[in-house]
Design an enzyme around this catalytic site. Structure first.
Site, PDB file in Angstrom:
ATOM      1  N   CYS A  22       0.846  -1.195   0.000  1.00 45.73           N
ATOM      2  CA  CYS A  22       0.000   0.000   0.000  1.00 45.73           C
ATOM      3  C   CYS A  22       0.888   1.254   0.000  1.00 45.73           C
ATOM      4  O   CYS A  22       1.608   1.487  -0.954  1.00 45.73           O
ATOM      5  CB  CYS A  22      -0.954  -0.042   1.190  1.00 45.73           C
ATOM      6  SG  CYS A  22      -2.193   1.262   1.214  1.00 45.73           S
ATOM      7  N   HIS A  52      -7.911  -3.954  -3.283  1.00 43.42           N
ATOM      8  CA  HIS A  52      -6.719  -3.413  -2.619  1.00 43.42           C
ATOM      9  C   HIS A  52      -6.429  -4.254  -1.382  1.00 43.42           C
ATOM     10  O   HIS A  52      -7.323  -4.844  -0.786  1.00 43.42           O
ATOM     11  CB  HIS A  52      -6.967  -1.960  -2.225  1.00 43.42           C
ATOM     12  CG  HIS A  52      -5.754  -1.246  -1.726  1.00 43.42           C
ATOM     13  ND1 HIS A  52      -4.729  -0.865  -2.552  1.00 43.42           N
ATOM     14  CD2 HIS A  52      -5.408  -0.856  -0.466  1.00 43.42           C
ATOM     15  CE1 HIS A  52      -3.799  -0.262  -1.844  1.00 43.42           C
ATOM     16  NE2 HIS A  52      -4.179  -0.249  -0.577  1.00 43.42           N
ATOM     17  N   ASP A  92      -9.192  -2.885  -7.293  1.00 41.90           N
ATOM     18  CA  ASP A  92      -8.680  -1.861  -6.375  1.00 41.90           C
ATOM     19  C   ASP A  92      -9.367  -0.531  -6.675  1.00 41.90           C
ATOM     20  O   ASP A  92      -9.225   0.011  -7.775  1.00 41.90           O
ATOM     21  CB  ASP A  92      -7.167  -1.731  -6.543  1.00 41.90           C
ATOM     22  CG  ASP A  92      -6.513  -0.921  -5.434  1.00 41.90           C
ATOM     23  OD1 ASP A  92      -7.116   0.068  -4.977  1.00 41.90           O
ATOM     24  OD2 ASP A  92      -5.392  -1.278  -5.030  1.00 41.90           O
TER      25      ASP A  92
END
Length: 294
Positions: A174, A263, A231
């Site tokens: 991330c 995600h 995502d």
């Protein structure tokens, strides 16, 4: 005019960053706690991967940086020496139990893994229950150049403590995935990088002056980018733009998309976890590291 503090150890990266001075300040985080970040509660206990410390040296270390000692988590085999080094960069939640476990998993594969608490000067994201508060009050205050310098310090620590930094890689998740791309453009000694759903493009600012897409032609190590087709924060158009930029630059980096994954598909403690994609990504990462001599 006041004297400006150097932003990092890499002049090429410095040239991309405004000369904003850093003031010396106390580290907010001086010790690592145990457990998962508050903002990730409740934890999905049924899918959490727990890696033991048996056969490992694992725990907190202090890494000397320009303005003090930065806390980090280290894991490595308890026998042997000259281990290849993996720098592990956290999500916005900092170095909590998931990131520590990633380090232990890598140590079980024979690596010296270090996860620095890169938010240490700005606040402790592990103790904040609101993701938006973490983004606004901690993440938004962290300069890219400071992060590059702190990761360089982890390389120096590893080299001084038995790590073989001639075989060094970085991986991040991330927020840490974006940092992984940036570091691959920053450190010429890096052999490989694996970016898990790291942001590719975004709004430039004084503290984040360049994005991975801007640096596609400047990558000094090949990056494997792992992305989810579902995502909501990273458009597939960005992934394809990066793929095209890498191809244009003649680079060796690669991007792989899991069409049905959201995600944070590797975050086994969250509802976003997708076992198939996570396990395949882990295998791809191992193969990528070996292919590139790490």
């Amino acid at each position: 005019m006041s004297k400006m503090t150097p932003r990092s150890s890499n002049p090429e990266f410095d040239s991309l960053v405004p000369n904003t001075p850093f003031t010396r300040r106390a580290f907010v985080i001086s010790m690592l706690g145990v457990g998962f970040a508050l903002a990730t509660q409740p934890v999905m206990a049924d899918t959490v991967i727990k890696t033991s410390t048996e056969g490992l040296i694992a725990g907190e270390i202090k890494v000397p940086v320009s303005d003090g000692d930065m806390v980090a988590y280290r894991a490595q085999p308890d026998k042997g020496a000259n281990f290849p080094v993996i720098l592990v960069i956290s999500e916005i939640f900092g170095v909590h139990e998931h990131i520590a476990d990633i380090c232990r998993r890598l140590a079980k594969l024979g690596y010296l893994a270090i996860a620095p608490e890169l938010f240490a000067r700005h606040g402790d994201p592990r103790k904040i229950s609101s993701i938006q508060d973490i983004l606004d009050n901690i993440v938004a205050k962290v300069p890219d150049a400071q992060v590059m310098s702190d990761i360089d310090a982890c390389e120096a620590w590893a080299k001084a403590h038995g790590g073989d930094t001639s075989r060094m890689a970085i991986t991040g998740f991330c927020w840490g995935g974006r940092i992984t791309w940036l570091y691959a453009a920053h450190n010429p000694r890096l052999k490989a990088a694996v970016a898990w759903y790291g942001r590719i493009d975004g709004v430039d600012s004084e503290l984040t002056p360049r994005q991975p897409l801007d640096l596609a032609a400047q990558l000094k190590a090949p990056v494997l980018g792992l992305y989810g087709g579902q995502d909501q924060g990273i458009p597939l158009d960005d992934v394809e733009a990066m793929r095209a930029a890498i191809k244009k630059a003649g680079g060796k980096s690669e991007l792989h998309v899991y069409p049905d994954a959201p995600h944070a598909f590797n975050a086994d403690y969250r509802p976003s976890y997708r076992k198939g994609a996570a396990e395949d990504g882990w295998k791809r990462m191992q193969a990528w590291l070996k292919k590139n001599g790490v």
